[in-house]
Enzyme design. Structure first.
Site, short mmCIF file in Angstrom:
data_model
loop_
_atom_site.label_atom_id
_atom_site.label_comp_id
_atom_site.label_asym_id
_atom_site.label_seq_id
_atom_site.Cartn_x
_atom_site.Cartn_y
_atom_site.Cartn_z
N TYR A 81 0.81 -1.24 0.00
CA TYR A 81 0.00 0.00 0.00
C TYR A 81 0.84 1.28 0.00
O TYR A 81 2.02 1.25 0.18
CB TYR A 81 -1.10 -0.01 1.04
N GLU A 82 0.17 2.38 -0.25
CA GLU A 82 0.83 3.69 -0.47
C GLU A 82 1.83 3.62 -1.62
O GLU A 82 2.88 4.23 -1.57
CB GLU A 82 1.51 4.19 0.81
N GLY A 83 1.50 2.88 -2.65
CA GLY A 83 2.41 2.69 -3.78
C GLY A 83 3.21 1.43 -3.56
O GLY A 83 3.99 1.35 -2.61
#
Lengths: 601, 601
Positions: free
Chosen positions: B440-442
């Site tokens: 997550y978050e890239g």
């Protein structure tokens, strides 16, 4: 829901082309393994696993096994029917002794089917897998009467088997087991104790379960030299050899665990259960190792299995999912975005998986051939070589194969981004299922010590010298071929790192055995990397020759050439780094005392 | 059940000794961070996290969050009370703006507390963590009125926040989002669409939830240049600024996922919900990156967090569990076996964890200091340098930190053998929880491209040149010191590999950008390895000086010296192998077509 298509083309390539199985046609059992027969087995087994076992893999994870109040256990929906179909089709009997109802075919074919089974449904595959280990131990160490009593129904799959080693306070260190075996006076024993982590320990798939149990007889030495092996059937056989009275063994609970939920991991309580000694008193460890070695190869296969199924699904996803544009410019200008297959970082993960899986498949099927040759090769020299090689490679197949297989499954989950973390896509199950393979049948740290502390030095290093020679020879001949030269040279460099690491052990481990322990895991990985490089060189050699001769399936062989080159440039470099770590030795690793690891406030 | 003791001694070492935080006492906010104040915050926060948050971590995993028929969501037992206690103690307000009710202390201290929170209970820590990201975006891009309306209650924790980016068909490629924002004519917008994977999207911890939502206004460009950012409160505020009418946003379902079960990962349906634009129309991506960058550092911290808690428990287990004997002879002759702590392969895993965790803690707290300096340093030059460095390091902290943190958590699970796979021991939860941080978050592939495709080349490579200079300077001075020379030289070699890899990119990526994509992941890892090496050299320098000056806590500093040496010999060698892989480029990686990845029958 994830899907699975058995990689039959690749299996046939390894069996028919790389191993050239028909060239062994003069050996017993091999004569029936004709090209047609091989194709039929591979294709039909593939179909069965893809169509029958794969569809119940996710259900197995979600439902898990259920223990009822009376201690009975039911498997997930569909497992019973699938098991019945598995037994009826005879997939488990391929490589088993004809004397006890098996088909006597080469283990190579048995392993092909075992791969497909474990890949389609690892939790399911463990039920027949454990039976394999148990029946191998009986065949190796049991009396003729025990063999005749138990093997036919275990080989047919009518009964299943288990391996009971671990107890709450001991797993690796079996010398500490406490389960007691007291003579009943009639040749049988009364078995009392608690075993844990017993895979397939209790279930509803078969009419009997044959537990193989390690226990100590009265007055036995308080070490691994005091362990005996016993057959403890769930139902004691009646005079007709059919399951009769319920024996004093019961499932106390099922472990809640990270994965392989479809397989019942049981605590088994032995309350004066009737058991029958297998082989000699206090010689149980040797018999146990027979089943353990068979099991370790099977676990190595599981490393490949989860890497393969997660890879197949990641490929599908990467071709379907569209995000962003190719770095070199839009690939599909009609769409709003390109499939993520165009992104090098996605391709890196897919290629890593592809070359690991195909290399590992080659290694494992070659390993199965060594198992065959150990028993069936014509000369004592050939049998001994095969035995040396498979003994040496077993910890590598298990340890490296499952470490790396887990990495690959994680990378394939990564291809899915956020969807990889969500259960319905099935990728996180593959990761959870594959995690166990690094642990059971001896943790990978135990494998590394088996390799470095035992196998390397055994018989003056005969096995590893044979291993080096096998690879040296392959490199020498490949360097003559322009198409293979580059891969051969990169492999030569990596092999040089392994040789240097071996030498370092020889020069340092005697003075301080911790140097060996500190480098064992690294060494196992160097050897895994080199070994798969060797098989890539072998596969490239076949591919190169086939392309030169002309083929209608050009793309397949060209992909092998590219994959070999990719393996050489992306996997082999780690050997050097691992050697440097190994040569750092144990001084700093072992220097800190307990206090230094405490989290002080 | 696993336990957690906050590593307060090590945090104080980094803050007080390595960063020497009081030397920044002339900067705004730092003047209050006196040594006494630092000790109090570190120790009390540690106590709170260990005693309040850690005990409900396993319950959170087992119960998960529950969505009720009306769309409301309840968190696991104990979460509500713990959240209330968290808010009352003010742990979330430490580094927040005094203007909006925060304490205005350095981010360094905020990060210490954030580490302890995430380590004690990652799923819990995400609730305030997401609020941090959302409030940072409002503070950076919102109007003064928006700030005054929302920030005080978000900073106090009375309200929470979320980040709504992902939609079913797009995550990484936000240009494709479909959520619509239509003007209501009164300055507000009507938000319609579906967002998925919304962490902390719905719950019972706070009286309001402030969703930050990316959406497209009518006629906006069909790319990332057409995205605007909106505040969509769960309850629209009444004239007193209190939660009033229920807004048209609801939780459609909670994802079933691999881990972090204690955090509700929601599908959020926006049905004409009222939203307020943050910043300028079509400039939402820039505002989004403010919250994203804050969030990425927080995720990097989670990599450390799960590595730390799993390490602490593995140490306890390794000292308690007895199997086998030390290779150098029995260590505890009174017992039947030695603790597994004596085995080099176990110690290897513990040492790997120790040096990663302590190195990562140093990196992250240094990173927090750069965040502070970006705003508060005295000269423009210093502010710019800090901004360059933290921009460069953010993808490394997130990507390398979570890749490696996950490895460590897996190794710590491995220390437990079979017990590591069983849920009650808690180790497998740490593995499952930590897995999300790589995604997550890239995803970490996106981090690698952010590093190599954007940050490296930005402003003529100014940031990476500053990074090289910072390390070169440290090496140059350390080489003068006999106690540091060896570590410095090994770091110099690894840094040389990074410089060569950087040069290779410069020479090759222009002609073929796939070369960059093919090596980005490797580069990120090289940089992570080198960076932690740099921090180990810095820590060793402090330790060496302290030992030379004399100290009562000699063992602590000697352990730092040993750990630095271990890091140098066991982690730095990988830089060379990774460089070789990177220099292989993309040709073989990208050569195979779709067909070659298909599993042909």
């Amino acid at each position: 829901m994830p899907t699975y298509t058995a990689p039959t083309r690749d299996a046939r390539f390894v069996v028919n082309e790389m191993l050239d199985l028909t060239s062994y046609g003069n050996l017993p059992g091999f004569e029936n393994a004709t090209p047609d027969m091989i194709d039929t087995v591979v294709n039909e087994a593939g179909k069965f696993c893809s169509e029958v076992l794969a569809p119940i893999n996710q259900i197995g994870d979600q439902q898990g096994c259920t223990r009822h109040e009376d201690g009975s256990v039911t498997t997930p929906d569909g497992f019973k029917e699938a098991y019945q179909a598995y037994v009826e089709s005879g997939w488990g009997t391929l490589a088993k002794s004809e004397e006890f109802g098996g088909q006597g075919l080469p283990h190579v074919l048995g392993f092909v089917v075992e791969e497909f089974t474990a890949t389609a449904n690892q939790a399911f595959g463990m039920y027949p897998g454990l039976t394999n280990g148990a029946s191998a131990a009986i065949e190796a160490a049991g009396s003729q009467e025990q063999k005749e009593t138990y093997l036919p129904k275990m080989i047919s799959g009518e009964w299943s088997g288990t391996m009971n080693l671990t107890e709450p306070h001991c797993g690796t260190d079996l010398g500490m087991i406490r389960t007691k075996a007291e003579p009943n006076g009639d040749g049988s024993y009364k078995i009392t104790g608690t075993k844990i982590f017993i895979s397939a320990g209790e279930h509803d798939l078969t009419s009997n379960i044959i537990h193989l149990v390690l226990a100590k007889t009265p007055g036995a030495p308080d070490s691994s030299k005091g362990i005996s092996l016993f057959i403890v059937p769930k139902f004691i056989l009646d005079e007709n050899g059919e399951p009769g009275e319920r024996n004093g063994v019961s499932c106390g609970s099922i472990e809640e665990k990270m994965g392989i939920h479809g397989n019942a991991t049981c605590v088994l309580n032995y309350d004066g259960a009737t058991g029958y000694m297998v082989g000699e008193e206090n010689k149980g460890l040797a018999a146990m190792f027979v089943m353990m070695n068979a099991a370790r190869l099977g676990v190595g296969l599981q490393g490949l299995a989860q890497a393969e199924v997660s890879y197949q699904n990641a490929v599908t996803y990467a071709l379907d999912r569209r995000q962003g544009r190719a770095l070199t410019g839009p690939a599909d200008t009609d769409a709003q975005a390109d499939p993520i297959f165009v992104h090098p970082d996605v391709r890196r993960m897919l290629m890593d998986a592809k070359v690991f899986n195909e290399g590992m498949r080659a290694l494992i099927l070659w390993g199965a051939l060594q198992v065959d040759l150990t028993h069936k090769a014509q000369t004592e020299e050939e049998r001994q070589l095969a035995d040396d090689l498979i003994g040496l490679m077993t910890p590598v197949i298990k340890g490296y194969g499952t470490d790396k297989g887990y990495d690959i499954a994680n990378n394939m989950q990564q291809v899915y981004g956020g969807h990889g973390y969500v259960s319905e896509w099935g990728m996180e199950q593959f990761v959870r299922d594959s995690r166990i393979a690094m642990i059971y049948e001896g943790t990978n740290g135990v494998q590394a010590m088996d390799l470095c502390g035992r196998k390397l030095a055994s018989k003056g290093g005969r096995a590893v010298q044979a291993f080096f020679k096998m690879i040296d020879d392959e490199i020498a001949s490949a360097k003559e071929d322009e198409a293979l030269k580059d891969v051969a040279e990169k492999l030569e460099k990596a092999l040089g790192e392994q040789k240097a690491a071996t030498m370092w052990f020889m020069q340092n481990a005697m003075a301080n055995p911790n140097h060996l322990g500190a480098g064992a895991h690294h060494y196992m990985h160097i050897m895994g990397i080199v070994t798969l490089g060797f098989f890539w060189l072998k596969m490239a050699k076949v591919a190169s020759a086939t392309l030169a001769a002309g083929t209608e399936d050009k793309a397949f062989y060209e992909a092998k050439m590219t994959s070999a080159a990719y393996y050489a440039e992306r996997f082999l470099p780690d050997a050097g780094a691992l050697r440097r770590k190994l040569e750092a030795g144990s001084d700093n690793m072992m220097a800190l005392t307990e206090d230094a690891f405490a989290t002080a406030a």
